[in-house]
Design a protein around this motif. Structure first.
Motif, PDB file in Angstrom:
ATOM      1  N   GLU A 105      51.212  47.043  40.226  1.00 59.14           N
ATOM      2  CA  GLU A 105      51.320  47.364  38.799  1.00 59.14           C
ATOM      3  C   GLU A 105      52.719  47.013  38.290  1.00 59.14           C
ATOM      4  O   GLU A 105      52.859  46.465  37.191  1.00 59.14           O
ATOM      5  CB  GLU A 105      51.026  48.839  38.573  1.00 59.14           C
ATOM      6  N   SER A 108      52.965  43.327  37.987  1.00 57.40           N
ATOM      7  CA  SER A 108      52.145  42.868  36.857  1.00 57.40           C
ATOM      8  C   SER A 108      52.935  42.985  35.560  1.00 57.40           C
ATOM      9  O   SER A 108      52.841  42.121  34.676  1.00 57.40           O
ATOM     10  CB  SER A 108      50.852  43.687  36.756  1.00 57.40           C
ATOM     11  N   SER A 112      53.832  40.019  32.965  1.00 60.51           N
ATOM     12  CA  SER A 112      53.662  40.102  31.503  1.00 60.51           C
ATOM     13  C   SER A 112      54.969  39.746  30.793  1.00 60.51           C
ATOM     14  O   SER A 112      54.986  38.954  29.839  1.00 60.51           O
ATOM     15  CB  SER A 112      53.255  41.526  31.094  1.00 60.51           C
ATOM     16  N   GLU A 116      56.012  36.535  28.213  1.00 63.85           N
ATOM     17  CA  GLU A 116      56.650  36.700  26.900  1.00 63.85           C
ATOM     18  C   GLU A 116      57.980  35.956  26.851  1.00 63.85           C
ATOM     19  O   GLU A 116      58.297  35.303  25.855  1.00 63.85           O
ATOM     20  CB  GLU A 116      56.849  38.185  26.616  1.00 63.85           C
ATOM     21  N   PHE A 134      49.457  32.841  36.765  1.00 68.04           N
ATOM     22  CA  PHE A 134      48.197  33.324  36.178  1.00 68.04           C
ATOM     23  C   PHE A 134      46.998  32.639  36.830  1.00 68.04           C
ATOM     24  O   PHE A 134      45.947  33.247  37.031  1.00 68.04           O
ATOM     25  CB  PHE A 134      48.196  33.108  34.666  1.00 68.04           C
ATOM     26  N   LEU A 138      43.943  34.458  38.579  1.00 70.95           N
ATOM     27  CA  LEU A 138      42.577  34.169  38.124  1.00 70.95           C
ATOM     28  C   LEU A 138      41.696  33.720  39.287  1.00 70.95           C
ATOM     29  O   LEU A 138      40.521  34.096  39.374  1.00 70.95           O
ATOM     30  CB  LEU A 138      42.626  33.085  37.045  1.00 70.95           C
ATOM     31  N   GLU A 141      40.544  36.712  41.097  1.00 69.17           N
ATOM     32  CA  GLU A 141      39.511  37.432  40.332  1.00 69.17           C
ATOM     33  C   GLU A 141      38.168  36.702  40.420  1.00 69.17           C
ATOM     34  O   GLU A 141      37.123  37.332  40.541  1.00 69.17           O
ATOM     35  CB  GLU A 141      39.937  37.553  38.862  1.00 69.17           C
ATOM     36  N   ILE A 145      34.297  38.020  41.388  1.00 72.05           N
ATOM     37  CA  ILE A 145      33.121  38.108  40.497  1.00 72.05           C
ATOM     38  C   ILE A 145      32.165  36.939  40.646  1.00 72.05           C
ATOM     39  O   ILE A 145      31.041  36.984  40.150  1.00 72.05           O
ATOM     40  CB  ILE A 145      33.531  38.224  39.013  1.00 72.05           C
ATOM     41  N   PHE A 148      30.583  34.521  36.529  1.00 71.84           N
ATOM     42  CA  PHE A 148      30.142  35.666  35.730  1.00 71.84           C
ATOM     43  C   PHE A 148      29.220  35.255  34.586  1.00 71.84           C
ATOM     44  O   PHE A 148      29.545  34.377  33.804  1.00 71.84           O
ATOM     45  CB  PHE A 148      31.341  36.411  35.141  1.00 71.84           C
TER      46      PHE A 148
ATOM     47  N   GLU B 177      47.672  46.451  25.540  1.00 70.70           N
ATOM     48  CA  GLU B 177      48.050  46.308  26.951  1.00 70.70           C
ATOM     49  C   GLU B 177      49.079  47.356  27.349  1.00 70.70           C
ATOM     50  O   GLU B 177      49.001  47.946  28.428  1.00 70.70           O
ATOM     51  CB  GLU B 177      48.602  44.898  27.212  1.00 70.70           C
ATOM     52  N   ALA B 181      46.159  52.149  30.909  1.00 69.69           N
ATOM     53  CA  ALA B 181      46.602  52.882  32.097  1.00 69.69           C
ATOM     54  C   ALA B 181      46.974  51.951  33.246  1.00 69.69           C
ATOM     55  O   ALA B 181      47.820  52.269  34.080  1.00 69.69           O
ATOM     56  CB  ALA B 181      45.502  53.841  32.552  1.00 69.69           C
ATOM     57  N   ASP B 182      46.313  50.799  33.314  1.00 68.83           N
ATOM     58  CA  ASP B 182      46.669  49.810  34.315  1.00 68.83           C
ATOM     59  C   ASP B 182      47.523  48.754  33.609  1.00 68.83           C
ATOM     60  O   ASP B 182      47.990  48.967  32.499  1.00 68.83           O
ATOM     61  CB  ASP B 182      45.388  49.201  34.896  1.00 68.83           C
ATOM     62  N   SER B 183      47.727  47.624  34.246  1.00 73.41           N
ATOM     63  CA  SER B 183      48.481  46.546  33.627  1.00 73.41           C
ATOM     64  C   SER B 183      47.573  45.333  33.565  1.00 73.41           C
ATOM     65  O   SER B 183      46.820  45.067  34.499  1.00 73.41           O
ATOM     66  CB  SER B 183      49.720  46.262  34.493  1.00 73.41           C
ATOM     67  N   ASN B 184      47.619  44.592  32.458  1.00 69.95           N
ATOM     68  CA  ASN B 184      46.816  43.380  32.355  1.00 69.95           C
ATOM     69  C   ASN B 184      47.672  42.261  31.758  1.00 69.95           C
ATOM     70  O   ASN B 184      47.714  42.084  30.536  1.00 69.95           O
ATOM     71  CB  ASN B 184      45.560  43.610  31.503  1.00 69.95           C
ATOM     72  N   PRO B 185      48.355  41.495  32.605  1.00 68.86           N
ATOM     73  CA  PRO B 185      49.255  40.456  32.102  1.00 68.86           C
ATOM     74  C   PRO B 185      48.556  39.388  31.262  1.00 68.86           C
ATOM     75  O   PRO B 185      49.196  38.751  30.431  1.00 68.86           O
ATOM     76  CB  PRO B 185      49.837  39.841  33.388  1.00 68.86           C
ATOM     77  N   PHE B 186      47.245  39.170  31.472  1.00 67.27           N
ATOM     78  CA  PHE B 186      46.545  38.171  30.659  1.00 67.27           C
ATOM     79  C   PHE B 186      46.647  38.525  29.171  1.00 67.27           C
ATOM     80  O   PHE B 186      46.751  37.642  28.326  1.00 67.27           O
ATOM     81  CB  PHE B 186      45.069  38.083  31.071  1.00 67.27           C
ATOM     82  N   ARG B 188      49.055  40.036  27.558  1.00 67.49           N
ATOM     83  CA  ARG B 188      50.384  39.715  26.994  1.00 67.49           C
ATOM     84  C   ARG B 188      50.597  38.202  26.967  1.00 67.49           C
ATOM     85  O   ARG B 188      51.280  37.674  26.094  1.00 67.49           O
ATOM     86  CB  ARG B 188      51.467  40.426  27.808  1.00 67.49           C
ATOM     87  N   THR B 315      31.563  50.659  34.399  1.00 64.96           N
ATOM     88  CA  THR B 315      32.053  50.169  35.691  1.00 64.96           C
ATOM     89  C   THR B 315      31.866  48.658  35.796  1.00 64.96           C
ATOM     90  O   THR B 315      32.746  47.931  36.278  1.00 64.96           O
ATOM     91  CB  THR B 315      31.298  50.870  36.842  1.00 64.96           C
ATOM     92  N   ASN B 319      33.811  43.468  36.132  1.00 70.63           N
ATOM     93  CA  ASN B 319      33.402  42.068  36.280  1.00 70.63           C
ATOM     94  C   ASN B 319      33.535  41.325  34.954  1.00 70.63           C
ATOM     95  O   ASN B 319      33.973  40.184  34.908  1.00 70.63           O
ATOM     96  CB  ASN B 319      31.941  41.986  36.752  1.00 70.63           C
ATOM     97  N   ALA B 322      37.135  40.313  34.107  1.00 69.89           N
ATOM     98  CA  ALA B 322      37.549  39.138  34.879  1.00 69.89           C
ATOM     99  C   ALA B 322      36.856  37.882  34.345  1.00 69.89           C
ATOM    100  O   ALA B 322      37.478  36.807  34.241  1.00 69.89           O
ATOM    101  CB  ALA B 322      37.220  39.347  36.357  1.00 69.89           C
ATOM    102  N   HIS B 325      38.664  36.784  31.300  1.00 66.75           N
ATOM    103  CA  HIS B 325      39.941  36.112  31.597  1.00 66.75           C
ATOM    104  C   HIS B 325      39.730  34.603  31.764  1.00 66.75           C
ATOM    105  O   HIS B 325      40.531  33.793  31.295  1.00 66.75           O
ATOM    106  CB  HIS B 325      40.555  36.660  32.892  1.00 66.75           C
TER     107      HIS B 325
END
Lengths: 154, 343
Positions: A105, A108, A112, A116, A134, A138, A141, A145, A148, B177, B181-186, B188, B315, B319, B322, B325
């Motif tokens: 975290e 991450s 971010s 920026e 990134f 990806l 990820e 999945i 998807f 973002e 509660a979590d982080s999601n750099p995508f 930003r 939940t 998926n 992602a 993204h």
């Protein structure tokens, strides 16, 4: 502990039963959508259980290497410097998942802030370096999945 | 709406109060609709002295089950405003149980259109037929974007300017973002890219907000647009961008055979120039428009991250996030290749 079959194998065995024995018994209704979603989540969980600790650490090291350079190159990017310091001051290298998640975290947030900073700066080489990070994230990820497609949308 | 017997009993009383048949009316069929990710939807058939006919019930799902929370009263006000002008093809809104006193949860009852979704039909038909469907969809889009925004209900905000609006939409990515509660750099990254690569402006219009082939019904008398809960005033290219976004996660891409023909037809219908409507600007809006769905999904998913929710719908959004993204990054890469844009 019982290490084999692995967590991934256990989950995949459950998923296989759901696919071969439960799914054919259901009509195409809301229960079928629930099962399809559950199986997709389980498949992802199986892949994650086998790889996520290593993937998080690999991504973490790659981001840290780029961020260290950016902090030196872009002194006006104070947000990035702070996030990077928070990461380096607190990283644990522990193999417990909770510790790895905490490190992930923090890195991450570094990623971010890197995005920026490089878009504010505008240098194509720096943007490309961050973009690669990134792409790495990806790719991991996508391994979880697969390809998807939203379940149940007809 | 969980217990079928209770639901049909509530529906019977509801329709008996409103239909000419009164107490003689019976519920002849009840069928939950799969596929909606936000509202609990069902087809209901009633029978009385006027014969058998169908309705759609669109209700709030139980708490924690929806991926997007929106307001049924606002949706009802919008639907009645749109329906009263008869300029956009949509199912007629008929009745509204505002507080859920009668149906157990706030619910909108609409006419049932006898038809199938465009996504369902497109999947059954040969690809050579897709472009024709897309051009019909284009006309629906143009009718939405040509709607007189002064006739919209008061709760729909009209932005001061295009720049203010786009800046606020970009900022949504960053704010959401940082609150997550979590982080999601995508998120930003997207904000940074959008800020550095703004396209030429377009007039602000009504935007459907979930303009995609799953939300178009094809009936014998034409195409109908459904699921209006995300409608707002914004840039019309958001709808085209979202359509492209959704075509990846919910294929097929009906304009794939000839995207230029689709954009040319849209320009012809709206009078917008090629600088404003082209594949690259739409890719920009693939990213920008995604905020409307991506951010609420992430916010709902946060309940799973915190351990406050366990519903499969939320939940499964792990998926979906992602998957989204991928679409965002592909759009960014295409936009960069087409415009040379990076900063």
């Amino acid at each position: 502990m019982i290490a084999k079959p692995s967590t991934a194998q256990l989950i995949e065995a459950v998923n296989s039963e759901l696919a071969s024995k439960v799914s054919p018994e259901l009509d195409a209704g809301t229960t079928r959508v629930v099962l399809d979603m559950a199986m997709a989540v389980l498949q992802g969980a199986a892949t994650r259980s086998a790889n996520e600790l290593a993937w998080m650490r690999e991504e973490e090291h790659a981001v840290a290497a780029v961020a260290e350079r950016l902090v030196g190159d872009l002194p006006s990017a104070t947000g990035l410097a702070e996030a990077y310091r928070a990461y380096t001051d607190n990283r644990s290298d522990s193999l417990y998942l909770a510790d790895a998640l905490a490190d992930y975290e923090r890195i991450s947030e570094v990623l971010s802030c890197s995005a920026e900073a490089v878009y504010a700066d505008g240098d194509p080489a720096r943007i490309a370096a961050v973009q690669e990070l990134f792409e790495q994230r990806l790719a991991n990820e996508n391994a979880v999945i697969g390809s998807f497609q939203a379940v149940g949308r007809t | 709406m969980t217990d079928i017997a209770e639901v049909t009993s509530q529906l019977e009383a509801f329709f008996q109060k409103r239909c000419p048949g009164g107490d003689s009316l019976k519920i002849a069929g009840y069928e939950p609709i799969t596929g909606g990710y936000s509202r609990a939807m069902a087809r209901v058939w009633v029978e009385d002295s006027d014969g058998r006919r169908g309705y759609i019930v669109r209700a709030d799902p139980p708490p924690g089950q929806a991926i997007i929370d929106t307001d049924r009263t606002e949706e009802w006000e919008l639907l009645t405003a749109l329906s009263s002008t008869d300029t956009i093809p949509l199912p007629k809104p008929l009745w509204f149980d505002k507080e859920g006193d009668e149906l157990g949860t706030p619910s909108i009852v609409m006419e049932m259109i006898n038809g199938q979704s465009l996504v369902s039909i497109a999947r059954q038909r040969d690809e050579s037929e897709h472009l024709g469907m897309a051009l019909n969809m284009c006309e629906v889009g143009a009718s939405i974007h040509g709607f007189d925004v002064s006739a919209l209900p008061d709760h729909i905000e009209i932005p001061e300017s295009w720049d203010d609006y786009i800046d606020s939409r970009i900022q949504e990515w960053t704010v959401a973002e940082k609150a997550y509660a979590d982080s999601n750099p995508f998120m930003r990254l997207i904000a940074s890219y959008l800020r550095a690569n703004k396209p030429p402006p377009a007039p602000l219009t009504l935007v459907h907000g979930d303009f995609q082939i799953a939300n178009i019904l094809i009936a014998d008398d034409g195409y109908y647009m459904v699921d209006w809960e995300l409608a707002h005033v914004g840039d019309p290219r958001e709808d085209l961008g979202w359509m492209m976004f959704a075509s990846v996660t919910q294929p097929p891409d009906v304009i794939a055979e000839d995207p230029d023909a689709f954009y040319a037809r849209y320009r012809e219908l709206t009078g917008l120039s090629e600088d404003v409507i082209n594949a690259a600007t739409i890719d920009y809006f693939v990213m920008l428009a995604a905020a409307t769905v991506f951010i609420p999904v992430v916010q709902q998913f946060e309940a799973v991250v915190k351990g406050d929710a366990t519903g499969i719908m939320v939940t499964y959004m792990s998926n979906a996030i992602a998957g989204m993204h991928n679409v965002l990054m592909s759009a960014m890469n295409r936009h960069r290749a087409a415009t040379g844009g990076s900063a």
